[in-house]
Design an enzyme around this catalytic site. Structure first.
Site, PDB file in Angstrom:
ATOM      1  N   THR A   6      39.865  48.309  42.865  1.00 14.35           N
ATOM      2  CA  THR A   6      39.180  47.859  41.491  1.00 14.35           C
ATOM      3  C   THR A   6      39.641  46.389  41.209  1.00 14.35           C
ATOM      4  OG1 THR A   6      39.318  49.969  40.701  1.00 14.35           O
ATOM      5  CG2 THR A   6      39.041  48.319  38.997  1.00 14.35           C
ATOM      6  N   HIS A  19      37.482  44.070  43.396  1.00 16.93           N
ATOM      7  CA  HIS A  19      36.278  43.687  42.742  1.00 16.93           C
ATOM      8  C   HIS A  19      36.223  42.946  41.560  1.00 16.93           C
ATOM      9  CE1 HIS A  19      34.357  47.162  44.968  1.00 16.93           C
ATOM     10  NE2 HIS A  19      35.168  47.993  44.839  1.00 16.93           N
TER      11      HIS A  19
END
Ligand SMILES: [Zn+2]
Length: 342
Positions: free
Chosen positions: A40, A43
């Protein structure tokens, strides 16, 4: 305080000075000791399509951490200064049907730490006491820092009974590796892990899997033959989010096989639904951890001798975050830890 911040709607992160968070009446203020870098976070750093849709700047990122309690709000009674803690990164609404029924991991209005609100890649983080997990049993600090993704692995691996079963895990990233360790520890018969990185497959071998298969040059069916399996895998744990991995998994499950799917695909893709129907396969989506049943399971698995040491392959000072993020993004190693105490 120092914090890793996504300041603007563009790629990159900055180590910035931001105000220290304040603990409300039901909150706990935590001095962060170590953090784990998650996909995450990569990203958000890259500012890909998901991040552009999801993130509002400025934002302190990060959700995998271990720390020490330095203050508590007036309504907090069971957590005290000095407690060593990790945090459940999903903040639930407490009001929807699932929350009221105690199924908090199924909340319809979850907010992610370091995604929907300021996170833990900082010297301090404040969290509701209901999201704080106190390590009552001593845990290695690096392992405590990755309780959040360890929980993903435990939640996925223990979704279906796997004692004596043949288990296929597609994807040997940190969560796939931890799931392999859990499946091995929990009594699976054969544990097979696939990936395209020989470095990651070597980590899987260190964990003690029966077969680490490089699917850049082999098919899962070849692995079945090597192990002498005649009827297919009983349990599949899909950790990669890759279409070809799920397709090959479905093609190699036994009748009545069960698949737990944690890997997040980046888009829609076709699979052989006729095979799923006629082989009577169950597919279950997994997101996050059961609060706090999974956390309890994590603690007792470690107490029972589960070893996650091979999974952690990178350790950096938080000021070297760029190198640490590059390491985590390489797709070759295991988990990367940032130390916030230097
Ligand atoms: Zn809810």
């Amino acid at each position: 305080m120092k914090a890793l911040v996504k300041e603007k709607a563009q790629p990159g992160l900055r180590l910035a000075d931001v105000p220290q968070p304040e603990a409300g009446p039901g909150d706990v203020l935590i001095k962060v000791l170590r953090t784990g870098i998650c996909g995450t976070d990569l990203h958000i750093r890259n500012w890909d399509g998901w991040a552009r849709q999801t993130i509002r700047t400025p934002l302190v990122i990060g959700h995998e951490f271990v720390g020490e309690v330095v203050g508590t709000g007036r309504d907090v009674t069971d957590i005290k200064a000095g407690d060593r803690v990790s945090g459940e990164g999903h903040l639930v609404c407490g009001k929807c049907r699932n929350c009221l029924a105690g199924r908090r991991h199924l909340c319809r209005a979850t907010v992610g730490l370091g995604v929907g609100r300021d996170g833990a890649f900082a010297e301090y983080v404040a969290l509701p006491a209901s999201n704080v997990w106190v390590h009552r049993v001593p845990v290695d600090l690096d392992v405590a820092a990755i309780f959040d993704p360890f929980g993903n692995a435990v939640h996925t691996a223990l979704s279906f009974p796997l004692v004596g079963e043949d288990v296929l895990i597609t994807g040997a990233g940190p969560i796939g590796l931890m799931a392999a360790a859990v499946a091995r520890h929990a009594g699976a018969r054969n544990v097979v892990v696939t990936d395209v990185s020989e470095e990651r497959l070597d980590l899987a071998r260190k964990i003690g899997v029966d077969l680490a298969l490089n699917v850049s040059g082999a098919r899962i069916a070849d692995g079945q033959r090597q192990l002498g399996l005649r009827e297919g895998f009983d349990i599949g744990l899909e950790m990669s989010g890759r279409p070809e991995a799920l397709r090959d998994m479905i093609a190699n499950m036994t009748h009545g096989g069960r698949i737990a799917m944690l890997g997040l695909p980046t888009g829609e893709f076709p699979v052989d639904w006729a095979r799923i129907v006629t082989s009577m396969i169950t597919i279950k989506g997994i997101y996050g951890r059961e609060m706090f049943e999974t956390w309890y399971a994590m603690s007792v698995l470690l107490e029972g001798g589960l070893d996650l040491a091979p999974v952690i392959t990178g350790r950096y000072d938080y000021r070297d975050f760029e190198t640490a993020f590059d390491d985590a993004a390489s797709g070759r190693g295991g988990k990367v830890i940032l130390d916030w105490t230097a």
